[in-house]
Scaffold this motif. Structure first.
Motif, PDB file in Angstrom:
ATOM      1  N   THR A  47     -82.118 -10.348  -4.262  1.00  0.00           N
ATOM      2  CA  THR A  47     -83.303 -11.152  -4.042  1.00  0.00           C
ATOM      3  C   THR A  47     -83.366 -11.639  -2.732  1.00  0.00           C
ATOM      4  OG1 THR A  47     -82.962 -11.787  -6.392  1.00  0.00           O
ATOM      5  CG2 THR A  47     -84.137 -13.326  -5.284  1.00  0.00           C
ATOM      6  N   ALA A  48     -84.579 -11.784  -2.351  1.00  0.00           N
ATOM      7  CA  ALA A  48     -84.963 -12.077  -0.985  1.00  0.00           C
ATOM      8  C   ALA A  48     -84.303 -13.654  -0.714  1.00  0.00           C
ATOM      9  CB  ALA A  48     -86.337 -12.061  -0.781  1.00  0.00           C
ATOM     10  N   TRP A  49     -84.737 -14.678  -1.638  1.00  0.00           N
ATOM     11  CA  TRP A  49     -84.034 -15.963  -1.408  1.00  0.00           C
ATOM     12  C   TRP A  49     -84.150 -16.548  -2.757  1.00  0.00           C
ATOM     13  CZ3 TRP A  49     -88.409 -14.572   1.722  1.00  0.00           C
ATOM     14  CH2 TRP A  49     -89.471 -15.225   1.028  1.00  0.00           C
ATOM     15  N   PRO A  50     -83.352 -17.867  -2.945  1.00  0.00           N
ATOM     16  CA  PRO A  50     -83.340 -18.411  -4.113  1.00  0.00           C
ATOM     17  C   PRO A  50     -84.621 -19.094  -4.448  1.00  0.00           C
ATOM     18  CG  PRO A  50     -82.206 -19.514  -2.891  1.00  0.00           C
ATOM     19  CD  PRO A  50     -82.372 -18.254  -2.096  1.00  0.00           C
ATOM     20  N   ALA A  51     -85.065 -19.242  -5.769  1.00  0.00           N
ATOM     21  CA  ALA A  51     -86.546 -19.814  -5.822  1.00  0.00           C
ATOM     22  C   ALA A  51     -86.057 -21.425  -5.649  1.00  0.00           C
ATOM     23  CB  ALA A  51     -86.853 -20.035  -7.510  1.00  0.00           C
ATOM     24  N   GLY A  52     -87.045 -22.136  -5.088  1.00  0.00           N
ATOM     25  CA  GLY A  52     -87.343 -23.443  -4.820  1.00  0.00           C
ATOM     26  C   GLY A  52     -86.947 -24.100  -3.581  1.00  0.00           C
ATOM     27  N   LEU A  53     -86.867 -22.802  -2.450  1.00  0.00           N
ATOM     28  CA  LEU A  53     -86.636 -23.043  -1.140  1.00  0.00           C
ATOM     29  C   LEU A  53     -87.828 -22.258  -0.482  1.00  0.00           C
ATOM     30  CD1 LEU A  53     -82.692 -22.032  -0.384  1.00  0.00           C
ATOM     31  CD2 LEU A  53     -83.861 -24.295  -0.809  1.00  0.00           C
ATOM     32  N   THR A  54     -88.296 -23.095   0.464  1.00  0.00           N
ATOM     33  CA  THR A  54     -89.424 -22.497   1.353  1.00  0.00           C
ATOM     34  C   THR A  54     -88.733 -21.443   2.363  1.00  0.00           C
ATOM     35  OG1 THR A  54     -88.980 -24.419   2.997  1.00  0.00           O
ATOM     36  CG2 THR A  54     -90.338 -24.996   1.133  1.00  0.00           C
ATOM     37  N   SER A  55     -89.649 -20.889   2.944  1.00  0.00           N
ATOM     38  CA  SER A  55     -89.207 -20.159   3.902  1.00  0.00           C
ATOM     39  C   SER A  55     -88.479 -20.557   4.892  1.00  0.00           C
ATOM     40  CB  SER A  55     -90.590 -19.073   4.488  1.00  0.00           C
ATOM     41  OG  SER A  55     -91.356 -19.933   4.902  1.00  0.00           O
ATOM     42  N   GLU A  56     -89.016 -21.720   5.360  1.00  0.00           N
ATOM     43  CA  GLU A  56     -88.495 -22.381   6.509  1.00  0.00           C
ATOM     44  C   GLU A  56     -86.877 -22.612   6.341  1.00  0.00           C
ATOM     45  OE1 GLU A  56     -88.045 -23.702  10.274  1.00  0.00           O
ATOM     46  OE2 GLU A  56     -89.592 -22.616   9.352  1.00  0.00           O
ATOM     47  N   GLN A  57     -86.762 -23.320   4.997  1.00  0.00           N
ATOM     48  CA  GLN A  57     -85.352 -23.664   4.586  1.00  0.00           C
ATOM     49  C   GLN A  57     -84.807 -22.527   4.558  1.00  0.00           C
ATOM     50  OE1 GLN A  57     -86.540 -25.802   0.946  1.00  0.00           O
ATOM     51  NE2 GLN A  57     -86.095 -27.903   1.682  1.00  0.00           N
ATOM     52  N   VAL A  58     -85.112 -21.275   4.339  1.00  0.00           N
ATOM     53  CA  VAL A  58     -84.115 -20.120   3.930  1.00  0.00           C
ATOM     54  C   VAL A  58     -83.905 -19.879   5.410  1.00  0.00           C
ATOM     55  CG1 VAL A  58     -84.344 -17.592   3.598  1.00  0.00           C
ATOM     56  CG2 VAL A  58     -85.200 -19.382   1.898  1.00  0.00           C
ATOM     57  N   ARG A  59     -84.841 -19.876   6.467  1.00  0.00           N
ATOM     58  CA  ARG A  59     -84.430 -19.357   7.785  1.00  0.00           C
ATOM     59  C   ARG A  59     -83.196 -20.317   8.373  1.00  0.00           C
ATOM     60  NH1 ARG A  59     -90.318 -19.184   8.137  1.00  0.00           N
ATOM     61  NH2 ARG A  59     -91.021 -16.866   8.253  1.00  0.00           N
ATOM     62  N   HIS A  60     -83.526 -21.668   8.106  1.00  0.00           N
ATOM     63  CA  HIS A  60     -82.463 -22.690   8.550  1.00  0.00           C
ATOM     64  C   HIS A  60     -81.235 -22.644   7.885  1.00  0.00           C
ATOM     65  CE1 HIS A  60     -80.821 -26.452   9.990  1.00  0.00           C
ATOM     66  NE2 HIS A  60     -80.461 -26.635   8.822  1.00  0.00           N
ATOM     67  N   ALA A  61     -81.179 -22.028   6.682  1.00  0.00           N
ATOM     68  CA  ALA A  61     -79.751 -21.862   6.015  1.00  0.00           C
ATOM     69  C   ALA A  61     -79.233 -20.850   6.601  1.00  0.00           C
ATOM     70  CB  ALA A  61     -80.185 -22.129   4.607  1.00  0.00           C
ATOM     71  N   GLN A  62     -80.052 -19.547   6.615  1.00  0.00           N
ATOM     72  CA  GLN A  62     -79.457 -18.337   7.258  1.00  0.00           C
ATOM     73  C   GLN A  62     -79.006 -18.379   8.512  1.00  0.00           C
ATOM     74  OE1 GLN A  62     -82.506 -15.320   7.648  1.00  0.00           O
ATOM     75  NE2 GLN A  62     -81.721 -14.404   9.465  1.00  0.00           N
ATOM     76  N   HIS A  63     -79.465 -19.267   9.490  1.00  0.00           N
ATOM     77  CA  HIS A  63     -78.983 -19.611  10.609  1.00  0.00           C
ATOM     78  C   HIS A  63     -77.576 -20.092  10.571  1.00  0.00           C
ATOM     79  CE1 HIS A  63     -79.062 -20.629  14.914  1.00  0.00           C
ATOM     80  NE2 HIS A  63     -78.518 -21.621  14.491  1.00  0.00           N
ATOM     81  N   THR A  64     -77.520 -21.054   9.616  1.00  0.00           N
ATOM     82  CA  THR A  64     -76.447 -21.936   9.720  1.00  0.00           C
ATOM     83  C   THR A  64     -75.276 -20.937   9.161  1.00  0.00           C
ATOM     84  OG1 THR A  64     -77.449 -24.061   8.961  1.00  0.00           O
ATOM     85  CG2 THR A  64     -75.206 -23.715   8.449  1.00  0.00           C
ATOM     86  N   LEU A  65     -75.582 -20.250   8.211  1.00  0.00           N
ATOM     87  CA  LEU A  65     -74.386 -19.423   7.664  1.00  0.00           C
ATOM     88  C   LEU A  65     -73.991 -18.155   8.544  1.00  0.00           C
ATOM     89  CD1 LEU A  65     -75.848 -18.941   3.972  1.00  0.00           C
ATOM     90  CD2 LEU A  65     -74.006 -20.348   4.591  1.00  0.00           C
ATOM     91  N   VAL A  66     -74.930 -17.715   9.313  1.00  0.00           N
ATOM     92  CA  VAL A  66     -74.582 -16.781  10.210  1.00  0.00           C
ATOM     93  C   VAL A  66     -73.825 -17.336  11.240  1.00  0.00           C
ATOM     94  CG1 VAL A  66     -75.528 -15.109  11.923  1.00  0.00           C
ATOM     95  CG2 VAL A  66     -76.736 -15.064   9.696  1.00  0.00           C
ATOM     96  N   ALA A  67     -74.073 -18.468  11.563  1.00  0.00           N
ATOM     97  CA  ALA A  67     -73.579 -18.954  13.337  1.00  0.00           C
ATOM     98  C   ALA A  67     -72.251 -19.389  12.518  1.00  0.00           C
ATOM     99  CB  ALA A  67     -74.195 -20.546  13.202  1.00  0.00           C
ATOM    100  N   LEU A  68     -71.754 -19.647  11.173  1.00  0.00           N
ATOM    101  CA  LEU A  68     -70.581 -20.130  10.542  1.00  0.00           C
ATOM    102  C   LEU A  68     -69.840 -18.901  10.264  1.00  0.00           C
ATOM    103  CD1 LEU A  68     -71.192 -23.395   8.612  1.00  0.00           C
ATOM    104  CD2 LEU A  68     -70.248 -23.300  10.836  1.00  0.00           C
ATOM    105  N   ARG A  69     -70.353 -17.602  10.494  1.00  0.00           N
ATOM    106  CA  ARG A  69     -69.778 -16.426  10.000  1.00  0.00           C
ATOM    107  C   ARG A  69     -69.769 -16.082   8.571  1.00  0.00           C
ATOM    108  NH1 ARG A  69     -70.168 -17.746  15.022  1.00  0.00           N
ATOM    109  NH2 ARG A  69     -69.092 -16.747  16.650  1.00  0.00           N
ATOM    110  N   LEU A  70     -70.334 -16.806   7.697  1.00  0.00           N
ATOM    111  CA  LEU A  70     -70.278 -16.890   6.261  1.00  0.00           C
ATOM    112  C   LEU A  70     -71.267 -15.707   5.813  1.00  0.00           C
ATOM    113  CD1 LEU A  70     -70.292 -20.610   5.254  1.00  0.00           C
ATOM    114  CD2 LEU A  70     -68.124 -18.763   4.914  1.00  0.00           C
ATOM    115  N   LEU A  71     -72.243 -15.245   6.759  1.00  0.00           N
ATOM    116  CA  LEU A  71     -72.994 -14.033   6.364  1.00  0.00           C
ATOM    117  C   LEU A  71     -72.949 -13.020   7.759  1.00  0.00           C
ATOM    118  CD1 LEU A  71     -76.049 -15.465   4.785  1.00  0.00           C
ATOM    119  CD2 LEU A  71     -74.260 -14.620   3.608  1.00  0.00           C
TER     120      LEU A  71
END
Length: 357
Positions: A47-71
């Motif tokens: 699934t591209a992203w969870p329901a309830g999150l905007t594309s901007e929120q997904v981009r921010h969360a993606q950046h956080t998880l990649v920076a923390l090496r969780l993704l």
């Protein structure tokens, strides 16, 4: 380390990032194709992203998880992010930072060692300045201990000490034994004044017995002024108590008039004090009359128990026990009656020099 810059670059794991991480864990990955409507399914079932999150929120969360090496990108699929073990992510994200912290800690220790190496110069400066102005302030126990050690090593003829209060702490006595024995071994005359209450302290009794066997002399008195140590009648250490000071520091005095005055005070106190030889069942009973006389005198002055205990160098509980014993011995039912009876029996008269020795 760049003033914590690396630490500041790691983003905070907020609720949005946690929600996206849970989503990726549940679906196995996050497709990085063109962001469409929330919940768009990909061809491989993710699934591209969870329901309830905007594309901007997904981009921010993606950046956080990649920076923390969780993704991280899937092998051969740079457009698909897959989850990483949090333990592995922590090692990868924080490893460089921890290495820099360790490096900074090592650097700090090296600087600390360099600064401590300057202490001999500092103490030498204190001594020289002390010779010029007569007094100098030693700011803390570390500096006081270092200067005491140096002056004891220089001492050649005599050292005397005034130690008010009850028995000394075992740790302090253990530190002093080797230093004092070294002075006695050089033929230095050593005399120390304690208060009578120190006779009841086992550690002090043992210390006094050990040093007495090597030639040191000890006496006790009901009351003593503040602490003082004088070497060769030329340099003195006094507690720093000005402006409400705790007395942990000290004032180093070389002025001949001040040191001479301290010597006269000590000689006078010594002449009226009672010899103390260390461990003995009678050690405390030997000064019973002297202690009783001092206590009765303070009661006659109307002093409070707390003040009497402080002046006699004993705990409040012990002081009150002594007061009760004195009143019982006098047959008094009140302090006022005790004062009257004590005066009639001559207990309030000043103790004569040498009495009890």
């Amino acid at each position: 380390m760049q003033n914590g810059t690396e630490f500041e670059q790691l983003p905070e794991l907020d609720m949005t990032a946690l929600a996206l991480f849970d989503h990726v864990l549940a679906h196995g990955g996050l497709d990085l194709g063109p962001l469409g409507s929330p919940g768009r399914d990909t061809e491989d079932g993710t699934t591209a992203w969870p329901a309830g999150l905007t594309s901007e929120q997904v981009r921010h969360a993606q950046h956080t998880l990649v920076a923390l090496r969780l993704l991280r990108p899937a092998p051969g699929r740079p457009d698909l992010l897959i989850p990483t073990s949090p333990e592995a992510a922590a090692a990868e994200a924080l490893g460089p930072l921890e290495a820099r912290i360790a490096e900074a800690s090592s650097h700090a220790q090296a600087i600390r060692d360099e600064l401590h190496a300057l202490m001999p110069r500092y103490r030498s400066s204190l001594r020289e300045r002390g010779r010029q102005v007569g007094t100098d302030r030693l700011p803390d126990l570390r500096t006081v201990s270092a200067m005491l050690t140096e002056e004891s090593a220089r001492c050649r003829e005599e050292v005397f000490t005034i130690q008010p209060g009850g028995g000394r702490q075992p740790g302090r006595l253990a530190e002093a034994v080797s230093r004092d024995l070294a002075m006695l071994g050089r033929g230095v005359r050593m005399r120390t004044l304690y208060q009578h209450s120190a006779r009841a302290n086992l550690a002090t009794q043992s210390y006094v017995e050990t040093l007495t066997a090597s030639g040191a002399q000890y006496r006790t008195a009901p009351e003593l002024p503040d602490r003082a140590v004088v070497f060769d009648r030329s340099v003195a250490f006094l507690p720093a108590r000005a402006e409400g000071g705790s007395g942990e520091g000290a004032v180093l005095v070389r002025d001949p008039d001040i040191v001479g005055y301290l010597c006269r005070v000590f000689d006078q106190l010594w002449a009226t004090a009672t010899p103390f030889h260390g461990t003995s069942e009678a050690a405390y009973r030997e000064v019973g009359d002297s202690l009783r006389r001092a206590l009765v005198g303070m009661l006659a002055e109307g002093l409070k128990d707390e003040v009497i205990a402080r002046r006699l160098g004993m705990s409040l509980r012990t002081c009150r026990r002594h007061i009760a014993d004195v009143l019982l011995t006098l047959g008094a039912e009140s302090r006022f009656q005790g004062g009257v009876l004590a005066e009639r029996s001559g207990l309030t008269e000043p103790e004569r020099a040498g009495e009890g020795q």
